[in-house]
Design a protein around this motif. Structure first.
Motif, PDB file in Angstrom:
ATOM      1  N   GLY A 337       0.807  -1.213   0.000  1.00 13.42           N
ATOM      2  CA  GLY A 337       0.000   0.000   0.000  1.00 13.42           C
ATOM      3  C   GLY A 337       0.842   1.266   0.000  1.00 13.42           C
ATOM      4  N   GLN A 338       1.909   1.274   0.812  1.00 13.05           N
ATOM      5  CA  GLN A 338       2.796   2.435   0.857  1.00 13.05           C
ATOM      6  C   GLN A 338       3.552   2.598  -0.462  1.00 13.05           C
ATOM      7  OE1 GLN A 338       4.565   1.177   4.797  1.00 13.05           O
ATOM      8  NE2 GLN A 338       4.498   3.380   5.171  1.00 13.05           N
ATOM      9  N   ALA A 339       3.926   1.475  -1.075  1.00 14.33           N
ATOM     10  CA  ALA A 339       4.647   1.544  -2.352  1.00 14.33           C
ATOM     11  C   ALA A 339       3.766   2.166  -3.439  1.00 14.33           C
ATOM     12  CB  ALA A 339       5.097   0.146  -2.767  1.00 14.33           C
ATOM     13  N   ILE A 340       2.515   1.734  -3.498  1.00 12.62           N
ATOM     14  CA  ILE A 340       1.592   2.298  -4.485  1.00 12.62           C
ATOM     15  C   ILE A 340       1.386   3.793  -4.222  1.00 12.62           C
ATOM     16  CG2 ILE A 340      -0.781   2.269  -5.334  1.00 12.62           C
ATOM     17  CD1 ILE A 340       0.734  -0.120  -6.302  1.00 12.62           C
ATOM     18  N   SER A 341       1.231   4.157  -2.950  1.00 13.54           N
ATOM     19  CA  SER A 341       1.007   5.562  -2.592  1.00 13.54           C
ATOM     20  C   SER A 341       2.196   6.429  -2.997  1.00 13.54           C
ATOM     21  CB  SER A 341       0.753   5.689  -1.087  1.00 13.54           C
ATOM     22  OG  SER A 341      -0.391   4.938  -0.712  1.00 13.54           O
ATOM     23  N   LYS A 342       3.401   5.985  -2.684  1.00 15.34           N
ATOM     24  CA  LYS A 342       4.599   6.763  -3.020  1.00 15.34           C
ATOM     25  C   LYS A 342       4.775   6.894  -4.531  1.00 15.34           C
ATOM     26  CE  LYS A 342       7.052   5.546   1.242  1.00 15.34           C
ATOM     27  NZ  LYS A 342       8.194   4.785   1.843  1.00 15.34           N
ATOM     28  N   ALA A 343       4.347   5.849  -5.273  1.00 21.08           N
ATOM     29  CA  ALA A 343       4.469   5.916  -6.734  1.00 21.08           C
ATOM     30  C   ALA A 343       3.612   7.034  -7.312  1.00 21.08           C
ATOM     31  CB  ALA A 343       4.065   4.573  -7.342  1.00 21.08           C
ATOM     32  N   LEU A 344       2.504   7.328  -6.633  1.00 19.73           N
ATOM     33  CA  LEU A 344       1.602   8.371  -7.133  1.00 19.73           C
ATOM     34  C   LEU A 344       2.175   9.772  -6.970  1.00 19.73           C
ATOM     35  CD1 LEU A 344      -1.859   6.996  -5.941  1.00 19.73           C
ATOM     36  CD2 LEU A 344      -0.842   6.897  -8.215  1.00 19.73           C
ATOM     37  N   LEU A 345       3.240   9.900  -6.177  1.00 18.50           N
ATOM     38  CA  LEU A 345       3.905  11.204  -6.077  1.00 18.50           C
ATOM     39  C   LEU A 345       4.571  11.573  -7.391  1.00 18.50           C
ATOM     40  CD1 LEU A 345       5.527  10.800  -2.531  1.00 18.50           C
ATOM     41  CD2 LEU A 345       3.544  12.212  -3.132  1.00 18.50           C
ATOM     42  N   ASN A 346       4.857  10.558  -8.207  1.00 20.69           N
ATOM     43  CA  ASN A 346       5.508  10.793  -9.506  1.00 20.69           C
ATOM     44  C   ASN A 346       4.579  10.489 -10.680  1.00 20.69           C
ATOM     45  OD1 ASN A 346       8.052  11.412  -8.264  1.00 20.69           O
ATOM     46  ND2 ASN A 346       8.357   9.222  -7.937  1.00 20.69           N
ATOM     47  N   ASN A 347       3.308  10.287 -10.383  1.00 17.78           N
ATOM     48  CA  ASN A 347       2.356   9.949 -11.448  1.00 17.78           C
ATOM     49  C   ASN A 347       1.291  11.037 -11.540  1.00 17.78           C
ATOM     50  OD1 ASN A 347      -0.329   8.728 -12.397  1.00 17.78           O
ATOM     51  ND2 ASN A 347       1.131   7.138 -12.989  1.00 17.78           N
ATOM     52  N   ASN A 348       1.055  11.524 -12.735  1.00 16.71           N
ATOM     53  CA  ASN A 348       0.083  12.597 -12.930  1.00 16.71           C
ATOM     54  C   ASN A 348      -1.039  12.209 -13.889  1.00 16.71           C
ATOM     55  OD1 ASN A 348       1.482  14.556 -11.297  1.00 16.71           O
ATOM     56  ND2 ASN A 348       2.977  14.748 -12.965  1.00 16.71           N
ATOM     57  N   THR A 349      -1.268  10.897 -14.046  1.00 16.94           N
ATOM     58  CA  THR A 349      -2.308  10.468 -14.988  1.00 16.94           C
ATOM     59  C   THR A 349      -3.379   9.592 -14.345  1.00 16.94           C
ATOM     60  OG1 THR A 349      -0.924   8.596 -15.648  1.00 16.94           O
ATOM     61  CG2 THR A 349      -0.820  10.580 -17.016  1.00 16.94           C
ATOM     62  N   LEU A 350      -3.066   8.847 -13.291  1.00 11.90           N
ATOM     63  CA  LEU A 350      -4.028   7.929 -12.690  1.00 11.90           C
ATOM     64  C   LEU A 350      -5.220   8.698 -12.104  1.00 11.90           C
ATOM     65  CD1 LEU A 350      -4.232   4.806 -12.219  1.00 11.90           C
ATOM     66  CD2 LEU A 350      -3.635   5.304  -9.839  1.00 11.90           C
ATOM     67  N   LEU A 351      -6.429   8.263 -12.470  1.00 13.14           N
ATOM     68  CA  LEU A 351      -7.653   8.912 -11.996  1.00 13.14           C
ATOM     69  C   LEU A 351      -8.370   8.106 -10.916  1.00 13.14           C
ATOM     70  CD1 LEU A 351      -9.165  10.040 -15.436  1.00 13.14           C
ATOM     71  CD2 LEU A 351      -7.801  11.410 -13.852  1.00 13.14           C
ATOM     72  N   HIS A 352      -8.292   6.762 -11.013  1.00 13.38           N
ATOM     73  CA  HIS A 352      -9.074   5.910 -10.123  1.00 13.38           C
ATOM     74  C   HIS A 352      -8.167   4.848  -9.495  1.00 13.38           C
ATOM     75  CE1 HIS A 352     -12.491   7.772 -12.108  1.00 13.38           C
ATOM     76  NE2 HIS A 352     -11.957   7.413 -13.269  1.00 13.38           N
ATOM     77  N   LEU A 353      -8.221   4.750  -8.166  1.00 19.60           N
ATOM     78  CA  LEU A 353      -7.401   3.778  -7.433  1.00 19.60           C
ATOM     79  C   LEU A 353      -8.285   3.010  -6.459  1.00 19.60           C
ATOM     80  CD1 LEU A 353      -4.647   2.593  -6.595  1.00 19.60           C
ATOM     81  CD2 LEU A 353      -4.473   4.466  -4.928  1.00 19.60           C
TER      82      LEU A 353
END
Length: 452
Positions: A337-353
């Protein structure tokens, strides 16, 4: 010379008095068919021997559409009769429910797709002749855009032969080996590459009505099935959506399938939900995210844990196409869960998680709250059925208080106190209302510019 009963009457008078009594009491001049209708009726009656259609005018084509027999062989009608009333009659006669919205509002497409699906679903290996499928290809290849295969039948077993094979296998099989004989099904590599317009492929390996003949292997693909399907997917360059679920796919098969999808030119949606995919399979999925243009990925209800989630997260941090990621009902834990969350700090396209029911707790909620402070892309988050606790809920509350992009946040059954849940729901509602207002203003501006 006989005297006329009407003295002084002229020939014209006699013509007026003459009566013709028809043998058919219902006969009337208005019932006499015109010559063109008689010709069209002849065309309808002899259509199988001498099909004539393209030469007719639109009005005459409609006449034929309404009267042709729906039992005519497909090789006479498929490439000759265009979409219209005839195919509507064929569909409604064969199926009780006909939802045209799923078939691009085309009756002909509906009939040909569902007919091909029926042939595949009742195909019995070594019994049904392959020509039954291959003869359909020239008739439907220009109309089939979607296949939804809801069952695949295994070969018919010979009880005597099966018993002999089981005895033989029991002598050769060690204690650590599986003595069960794998079941093979219809091989899709002979078909998919022949459908140049296929865009959606839904598939599940199961038998819908097995009754007392139930066997576990009826609900999974064999190694040979997987190899055949992988080859078929690689050759189908037009495929946009692949859904392969409830088929007991584990890591090895997942890796083989993913290998065939690397660098696929058109695949946009992948659904491997309700299978047995673990961390090794998740690593393959991560590689696919870096070598594809996937927009939707559904890995719900598998066995992905922390290491597998880290692989997906690593790919997500570099991905610029994925819009929706569903990892519900896995075992990510806080590591994943933490890995996915941290990845979103560098992702600007994902809309739904969707991280629901993943055994994540407060640390994941805290990591995700940091994302919400700076990520203005995410629209919906689902953390339901996790033990986020009071600290996790408070972190989300602080982040949501300044977030303006999230319009959906599901934190039901997460051990977060009611006040926090109420506050977050209010923020979400405000964001949703603002988003709707922006969309309305955008549409109004677009209409105004178009009017000029």
């Amino acid at each position: 010379m006989a005297r006329s009963p009407y003295p002084g009457a002229t020939a014209e008078d006699f013509r007026r008095l003459r009566r013709i009594i028809a043998e058919d009491q219902d006969w009337s001049l208005t019932l006499v068919p015109c010559l063109s209708n008689l010709c069209l009726q002849t065309i309808v009656r002899n259509f199988e021997e001498k099909p004539i259609f393209e030469e007719l005018s639109p009005i005459h084509k409609n006449f034929v559409h309404e009267r042709l027999s729906t039992s005519l062989p497909l090789h006479k009608t498929a490439n000759l009769i265009s979409d219209g009333v005839y195919w509507k009659r064929c569909c409604e006669q064969r199926w009780d429910i006909c939802d045209l919205n799923q078939y691009g509002h085309s009756w002909k497409r509906m009939f040909l797709e569902r007919h091909l699906e029926d042939i595949i679903e009742f195909f019995i290996p070594d019994v049904t002749e392959l020509k039954t499928i291959l003869e359909m290809v020239p008739l439907c290849k220009n109309d089939v855009k979607r296949l939804n295969i809801s069952q695949l039948l295994p070969p018919i077993k010979d009880p005597q032969k099966e018993e002999q094979e089981e005895d033989f296998n029991s002598e050769l099989t060690s204690d650590n080996e599986d003595s069960g004989q794998s079941m093979d099904h219809f091989e899709f590599d002979i078909l998919l590459n022949k459908l140049p317009k296929l865009e959606e492929f839904h598939l599940v390996y199961r038998v819908k009505q097995c009754g007392m003949n139930f066997e576990r292997k009826m609900f999974e693909m064999s190694k040979r099935d997987c190899e055949s399907l992988a080859k078929a997917l690689k050759s189908c360059k037009t495929l946009k959506l692949l859904k392969l679920h409830q088929s007991q796919i584990e890591d090895k098969k997942c890796r083989l399938l993913v290998k065939s999808l690397l660098d696929h030119p058109s695949l946009r949606e992948l659904d491997f939900s309700h299978n047995l995919i673990g961390d090794r399979g998740a690593r393959a999925i991560g590689k696919l995210l870096t070598r594809s243009k996937l927009e939707t990925l559904n890995m719900c209800d598998n066995d992905i844990r922390g290491p597998g989630a880290k692989a997906i997260a690593h790919a997500l941090s570099k991905n610029s196409t994925l819009l929706s990621l569903n990892l519900r009902l896995n075992c990510l834990g806080d590591e994943g869960g933490q890995a996915i969350s941290k990845a979103l700090l560098n992702n600007n396209t994902l809309l739904h998680l969707h991280l629901g029911a993943n055994r994540v707790t407060g640390p994941t909620a805290i990591a995700l709250s940091k994302v919400l402070l700076q990520n203005n892309t995410l629209k919906s988050i689902n953390l339901s059925c996790n033990s986020l606790g009071v600290d996790g809920g408070e972190a989300l509350r602080e982040a949501m208080s300044i977030n303006t992009s999230v319009t959906e946040c599901d934190i039901r059954l997460t051990e977060v106190d009611e006040q926090t849940v109420s506050f977050i729901n209010q923020v979400v509602w405000t964001n949703h209302s603002s988003e709707q207002k922006r969309q309305a203003e955008k549409s109004e501006t677009k209409l105004t510019s178009c009017s000029f």
